[in-house]
Write a protein that holds these residues in place. Structure first.
Motif, PDB file in Angstrom:
ATOM      1  N   GLU A 131     -80.830 -46.728  16.011  1.00 24.88           N
ATOM      2  CA  GLU A 131     -79.542 -46.276  15.568  1.00 24.88           C
ATOM      3  C   GLU A 131     -79.500 -44.971  14.768  1.00 24.88           C
ATOM      4  O   GLU A 131     -80.449 -44.692  14.267  1.00 24.88           O
ATOM      5  CB  GLU A 131     -79.039 -47.557  14.443  1.00 24.88           C
ATOM      6  CG  GLU A 131     -79.933 -47.506  13.297  1.00 24.88           C
ATOM      7  CD  GLU A 131     -79.222 -48.239  12.133  1.00 24.88           C
ATOM      8  OE1 GLU A 131     -78.362 -49.157  12.620  1.00 24.88           O
ATOM      9  OE2 GLU A 131     -79.294 -48.285  10.993  1.00 24.88           O
ATOM     10  N   GLY A 132     -78.376 -44.399  15.015  1.00 26.65           N
ATOM     11  CA  GLY A 132     -78.262 -43.195  14.452  1.00 26.65           C
ATOM     12  C   GLY A 132     -76.830 -42.714  14.822  1.00 26.65           C
ATOM     13  O   GLY A 132     -75.897 -43.171  14.910  1.00 26.65           O
ATOM     14  N   TYR A 133     -76.764 -41.097  14.591  1.00 29.66           N
ATOM     15  CA  TYR A 133     -75.491 -40.431  14.657  1.00 29.66           C
ATOM     16  C   TYR A 133     -75.702 -39.098  15.665  1.00 29.66           C
ATOM     17  O   TYR A 133     -76.718 -38.448  15.710  1.00 29.66           O
ATOM     18  CB  TYR A 133     -74.968 -40.197  13.279  1.00 29.66           C
ATOM     19  CG  TYR A 133     -74.830 -41.333  12.562  1.00 29.66           C
ATOM     20  CD1 TYR A 133     -73.567 -41.940  12.553  1.00 29.66           C
ATOM     21  CD2 TYR A 133     -75.882 -41.651  11.826  1.00 29.66           C
ATOM     22  CE1 TYR A 133     -73.267 -42.849  11.549  1.00 29.66           C
ATOM     23  CE2 TYR A 133     -75.606 -42.816  11.071  1.00 29.66           C
ATOM     24  CZ  TYR A 133     -74.152 -43.381  10.709  1.00 29.66           C
ATOM     25  OH  TYR A 133     -73.876 -44.506  10.191  1.00 29.66           O
ATOM     26  N   ILE A 134     -74.742 -38.782  16.342  1.00 33.93           N
ATOM     27  CA  ILE A 134     -74.635 -37.536  17.023  1.00 33.93           C
ATOM     28  C   ILE A 134     -73.468 -36.840  16.419  1.00 33.93           C
ATOM     29  O   ILE A 134     -72.316 -37.019  16.260  1.00 33.93           O
ATOM     30  CB  ILE A 134     -74.057 -37.776  18.452  1.00 33.93           C
ATOM     31  CG1 ILE A 134     -74.816 -38.722  19.315  1.00 33.93           C
ATOM     32  CG2 ILE A 134     -74.036 -36.302  19.160  1.00 33.93           C
ATOM     33  CD1 ILE A 134     -74.147 -38.944  20.618  1.00 33.93           C
ATOM     34  N   GLY A 135     -74.075 -35.606  15.641  1.00 30.69           N
ATOM     35  CA  GLY A 135     -73.364 -34.645  14.829  1.00 30.69           C
ATOM     36  C   GLY A 135     -73.124 -33.275  15.467  1.00 30.69           C
ATOM     37  O   GLY A 135     -72.994 -33.511  16.803  1.00 30.69           O
ATOM     38  N   ASP A 161     -89.599 -43.922  13.944  1.00 29.33           N
ATOM     39  CA  ASP A 161     -90.760 -43.076  14.375  1.00 29.33           C
ATOM     40  C   ASP A 161     -90.830 -43.160  15.761  1.00 29.33           C
ATOM     41  O   ASP A 161     -91.543 -43.971  16.403  1.00 29.33           O
ATOM     42  CB  ASP A 161     -92.173 -43.670  13.544  1.00 29.33           C
ATOM     43  CG  ASP A 161     -93.342 -42.731  14.011  1.00 29.33           C
ATOM     44  OD1 ASP A 161     -93.264 -41.767  14.631  1.00 29.33           O
ATOM     45  OD2 ASP A 161     -94.329 -43.343  13.544  1.00 29.33           O
ATOM     46  N   LEU A 162     -90.474 -41.905  16.579  1.00 27.28           N
ATOM     47  CA  LEU A 162     -90.709 -42.096  17.939  1.00 27.28           C
ATOM     48  C   LEU A 162     -91.924 -41.886  18.259  1.00 27.28           C
ATOM     49  O   LEU A 162     -92.063 -42.081  19.826  1.00 27.28           O
ATOM     50  CB  LEU A 162     -89.680 -40.977  18.533  1.00 27.28           C
ATOM     51  CG  LEU A 162     -88.327 -40.846  18.085  1.00 27.28           C
ATOM     52  CD1 LEU A 162     -87.270 -39.711  18.814  1.00 27.28           C
ATOM     53  CD2 LEU A 162     -87.512 -42.174  18.341  1.00 27.28           C
ATOM     54  N   SER A 163     -93.001 -41.528  17.459  1.00 30.42           N
ATOM     55  CA  SER A 163     -94.110 -41.316  18.108  1.00 30.42           C
ATOM     56  C   SER A 163     -94.943 -42.519  18.388  1.00 30.42           C
ATOM     57  O   SER A 163     -96.032 -42.620  19.234  1.00 30.42           O
ATOM     58  CB  SER A 163     -95.095 -40.595  17.118  1.00 30.42           C
ATOM     59  OG  SER A 163     -95.304 -41.139  15.805  1.00 30.42           O
ATOM     60  N   ARG A 164     -94.239 -43.762  18.007  1.00 32.73           N
ATOM     61  CA  ARG A 164     -94.762 -45.005  18.419  1.00 32.73           C
ATOM     62  C   ARG A 164     -94.451 -45.394  19.955  1.00 32.73           C
ATOM     63  O   ARG A 164     -95.020 -46.453  20.261  1.00 32.73           O
ATOM     64  CB  ARG A 164     -94.234 -46.117  17.531  1.00 32.73           C
ATOM     65  CG  ARG A 164     -94.615 -46.082  16.036  1.00 32.73           C
ATOM     66  CD  ARG A 164     -94.313 -47.019  15.081  1.00 32.73           C
ATOM     67  NE  ARG A 164     -94.410 -48.460  15.549  1.00 32.73           N
ATOM     68  CZ  ARG A 164     -93.472 -49.442  15.710  1.00 32.73           C
ATOM     69  NH1 ARG A 164     -92.399 -49.336  14.781  1.00 32.73           N
ATOM     70  NH2 ARG A 164     -93.873 -50.689  16.222  1.00 32.73           N
ATOM     71  N   MET A 174     -84.778 -47.933  13.040  1.00 32.04           N
ATOM     72  CA  MET A 174     -85.598 -48.275  14.317  1.00 32.04           C
ATOM     73  C   MET A 174     -85.931 -49.626  14.215  1.00 32.04           C
ATOM     74  O   MET A 174     -86.426 -50.229  13.059  1.00 32.04           O
ATOM     75  CB  MET A 174     -86.974 -47.430  14.276  1.00 32.04           C
ATOM     76  CG  MET A 174     -87.619 -47.663  15.823  1.00 32.04           C
ATOM     77  SD  MET A 174     -89.074 -46.540  15.827  1.00 32.04           S
ATOM     78  CE  MET A 174     -90.088 -47.208  17.057  1.00 32.04           C
ATOM     79  N   TYR A 175     -85.779 -50.419  15.153  1.00 29.39           N
ATOM     80  CA  TYR A 175     -86.289 -52.072  15.484  1.00 29.39           C
ATOM     81  C   TYR A 175     -87.114 -51.949  16.561  1.00 29.39           C
ATOM     82  O   TYR A 175     -86.644 -51.606  17.677  1.00 29.39           O
ATOM     83  CB  TYR A 175     -84.915 -52.796  15.413  1.00 29.39           C
ATOM     84  CG  TYR A 175     -85.540 -54.244  16.221  1.00 29.39           C
ATOM     85  CD1 TYR A 175     -85.872 -55.343  15.520  1.00 29.39           C
ATOM     86  CD2 TYR A 175     -85.298 -54.302  17.534  1.00 29.39           C
ATOM     87  CE1 TYR A 175     -86.287 -56.372  15.902  1.00 29.39           C
ATOM     88  CE2 TYR A 175     -85.541 -55.725  18.000  1.00 29.39           C
ATOM     89  CZ  TYR A 175     -86.313 -56.424  17.398  1.00 29.39           C
ATOM     90  OH  TYR A 175     -86.480 -57.688  17.887  1.00 29.39           O
ATOM     91  N   THR A 176     -88.135 -52.668  16.838  1.00 30.89           N
ATOM     92  CA  THR A 176     -89.079 -53.027  17.757  1.00 30.89           C
ATOM     93  C   THR A 176     -89.341 -54.484  17.641  1.00 30.89           C
ATOM     94  O   THR A 176     -89.698 -54.907  16.619  1.00 30.89           O
ATOM     95  CB  THR A 176     -90.212 -52.060  17.943  1.00 30.89           C
ATOM     96  OG1 THR A 176     -91.046 -52.220  16.843  1.00 30.89           O
ATOM     97  CG2 THR A 176     -89.649 -50.665  18.136  1.00 30.89           C
ATOM     98  N   LYS A 177     -89.836 -54.965  18.591  1.00 30.37           N
ATOM     99  CA  LYS A 177     -90.323 -56.339  18.826  1.00 30.37           C
ATOM    100  C   LYS A 177     -91.736 -55.760  18.528  1.00 30.37           C
ATOM    101  O   LYS A 177     -92.396 -54.877  18.858  1.00 30.37           O
ATOM    102  CB  LYS A 177     -90.379 -57.087  20.422  1.00 30.37           C
ATOM    103  CG  LYS A 177     -88.832 -57.778  20.569  1.00 30.37           C
ATOM    104  CD  LYS A 177     -88.790 -58.424  21.818  1.00 30.37           C
ATOM    105  CE  LYS A 177     -87.319 -58.961  22.177  1.00 30.37           C
ATOM    106  NZ  LYS A 177     -87.226 -59.447  23.194  1.00 30.37           N
ATOM    107  N   THR A 230     -87.852 -38.121  15.042  1.00 26.43           N
ATOM    108  CA  THR A 230     -86.549 -38.915  14.543  1.00 26.43           C
ATOM    109  C   THR A 230     -85.437 -38.264  15.346  1.00 26.43           C
ATOM    110  O   THR A 230     -84.288 -38.621  15.156  1.00 26.43           O
ATOM    111  CB  THR A 230     -86.189 -38.646  13.118  1.00 26.43           C
ATOM    112  OG1 THR A 230     -86.167 -37.300  12.713  1.00 26.43           O
ATOM    113  CG2 THR A 230     -87.203 -39.309  12.145  1.00 26.43           C
ATOM    114  N   ARG A 231     -85.448 -37.094  16.035  1.00 32.42           N
ATOM    115  CA  ARG A 231     -84.357 -36.663  16.928  1.00 32.42           C
ATOM    116  C   ARG A 231     -84.765 -36.420  18.660  1.00 32.42           C
ATOM    117  O   ARG A 231     -85.941 -36.091  18.774  1.00 32.42           O
ATOM    118  CB  ARG A 231     -84.147 -35.433  16.139  1.00 32.42           C
ATOM    119  CG  ARG A 231     -83.735 -35.303  14.608  1.00 32.42           C
ATOM    120  CD  ARG A 231     -83.521 -33.796  14.328  1.00 32.42           C
ATOM    121  NE  ARG A 231     -84.577 -32.885  14.687  1.00 32.42           N
ATOM    122  CZ  ARG A 231     -84.450 -31.559  15.183  1.00 32.42           C
ATOM    123  NH1 ARG A 231     -83.242 -31.201  15.078  1.00 32.42           N
ATOM    124  NH2 ARG A 231     -85.562 -31.086  15.322  1.00 32.42           N
TER     125      ARG A 231
END
Length: 413
Positions: A223-227, A96-99, A257-260, A140-141
């Motif tokens: 983490e993710g992928y470049i397609g 969730d990139l909005s975080r 997604m991981y965050t402290k 997410t992108r």
């Protein structure tokens, strides 16, 4: 990164910004442009963030634990043999990139950009690390600027040829040694080993579910992928402070997604001092090694006024009259994006623009000491680049004439 911030705080080199800010109003960018000190935002979009982490050579030397006067020589002696310790799997949640307080920097930017995200990618058993600017598309992108010919670009193309996506993990908020290593041209796949060497010999990593290794103490990991998908990326301000054009660039889709819990987001001002340090300083050891092959080199500095990328000042100890010009040619060969090179003597401080200008003013004869090289490859970031991709390079030999030093040397007490 946290330990480094506290180290800088004890030295009075951290400015705490406690009033709430928005990642969208460009105030953070304006504040970062006004100081070399670390800016620690306690509430930007509801989160914490840091800018100007290593915005000058002194901060970089403190981060790497190397005396500033010996920084380039020490880095030039790197062996890239640090130890990588795998601490197991990294637990991920839904992305969730909005975080994350991803910032908007300049009025004409295409949107909000990640600028300090180190992208770790893995293909055919080789892992690479490099920084790419990334335009946020949704939660997410992102659209990532992958420079043609660089390692991530090549790995991505190889993955697509095999009908697969390239696994990646973006790390934000690692120790500055990790960031510096990712900006340095190292032997293939040696970025983590180099970071370990800079950290004292060892780095602990975690493994993402897609197999990519990342520093274990990172504040944020995506983490993710470049397609195969591409989209418009840009305009965006790059190292020269001018706008880079719109290009069709690959899309990264994040799957985890991981965050402290109390993460600190790291952002780099485009064209700012930290950007210049991270663009230029990693090339200085490479230039140092090249010049050492032709004369006795003392120091190499890529100047902030030269965007940390286009101008080099090289300090040498001459033994023959042609050493200055040989140093110039070696520097251009080592860093093809260089545009102007000035070579100075040992009594000139290459980090002091006043001193360098003095050397040019009193030790340069234009018909003898200036080299002009036309029709050569330059930097794609230089607004002066010609349509065919070539540019003009100038070398200035601002050293004293051998045998006539007494006519040039400054009086001292």
């Amino acid at each position: 990164m946290r330990k480094f911030i506290e180290k800088m705080r004890k030295k009075g080199l951290v400015v705490d910004v406690k009033e709430p800010c928005s990642p969208d109003d460009m105030k953070a960018a304006q504040m970062a442009a006004a100081t070399d000190k670390i800016l620690f935002f306690h509430n930007i979009g509801g989160a914490r963030a840091v800018m100007n982490l290593t915005a000058d050579r002194h901060a970089l030397s403190l981060a790497l634990g190397i005396d500033e006067k010996n920084l380039v020589k020490k880095l030039a002696d790197a062996t890239f043999d640090g130890k990588i310790v795998n601490d197991g799997k990294l637990a991920m949640k839904k992305p969730d990139l909005s975080r994350i307080p991803v910032m908007h920097f300049f009025p004409k930017d295409a949107g909000n950009y990640f600028t300090a995200g180190v992208v770790f990618s893995k293909w055919d058993g080789v892992e690479n690390a490099s920084i790419h600017r990334m335009l946020v598309l949704d939660d997410t992108r992102v659209a990532a600027r992958l420079v043609e010919g660089r390692h991530t670009y090549v790995m991505h193309k190889k993955a697509l040829v095999c009908g697969e996506r390239l696994p990646v993990a973006m790390v934000i908020g690692a120790h500055p040694a990790v960031t510096f290593a990712s900006c340095t041209r190292v032997p293939t796949g040696k970025e983590l080993a180099y970071a370990a060497e800079l950290l004292g010999g060892t780095i602990h990593v975690k493994e993402c579910s897609n197999g990519v290794l990342v520093p274990a103490d990172a504040e944020i990991v995506l983490e993710g992928y470049i397609g195969p998908d591409v989209t418009d990326e840009g305009p965006f301000v790059d190292i020269t402070g001018t706008y880079d054009p719109v290009r069709r660039q690959p899309v990264i889709e994040f799957t985890g997604m991981y965050t402290k819990p109390d993460f600190i987001y790291h952002s780099i001002l485009p064209g700012g001092d930290e950007h210049k340090v991270l663009m230029g300083c990693p090339y200085e050891p490479k230039i140092y090694r090249a010049v050492a092959g032709v004369t006795e080199v003392k120091n190499v500095v890529l100047t902030k006024g030269g965007c940390g990328y286009l101008h080099a000042v090289i300090q040498i100890k001459k033994s023959t009259q042609g050493d200055g010009k040989n140093a110039i040619m070696a520097a251009f060969a080592a860093h093809t994006s260089l545009k102007h090179v000035v070579v100075v003597d040992e009594d000139i401080d290459p980090t002091d623009p006043y001193d360098v200008e003095y050397a040019i003013a009193t030790r340069v004869s234009g018909d003898r000491d200036i080299m002009v090289i036309t029709g050569v490859r330059g930097s794609s970031l230089d607004p002066c680049q010609k349509e065919d991709g070539t540019n003009v390079k100038i070398g200035v030999d601002a050293t004293m004439v051998l045998g006539h030093e007494d006519e040039f040397r400054r009086a001292t007490w």
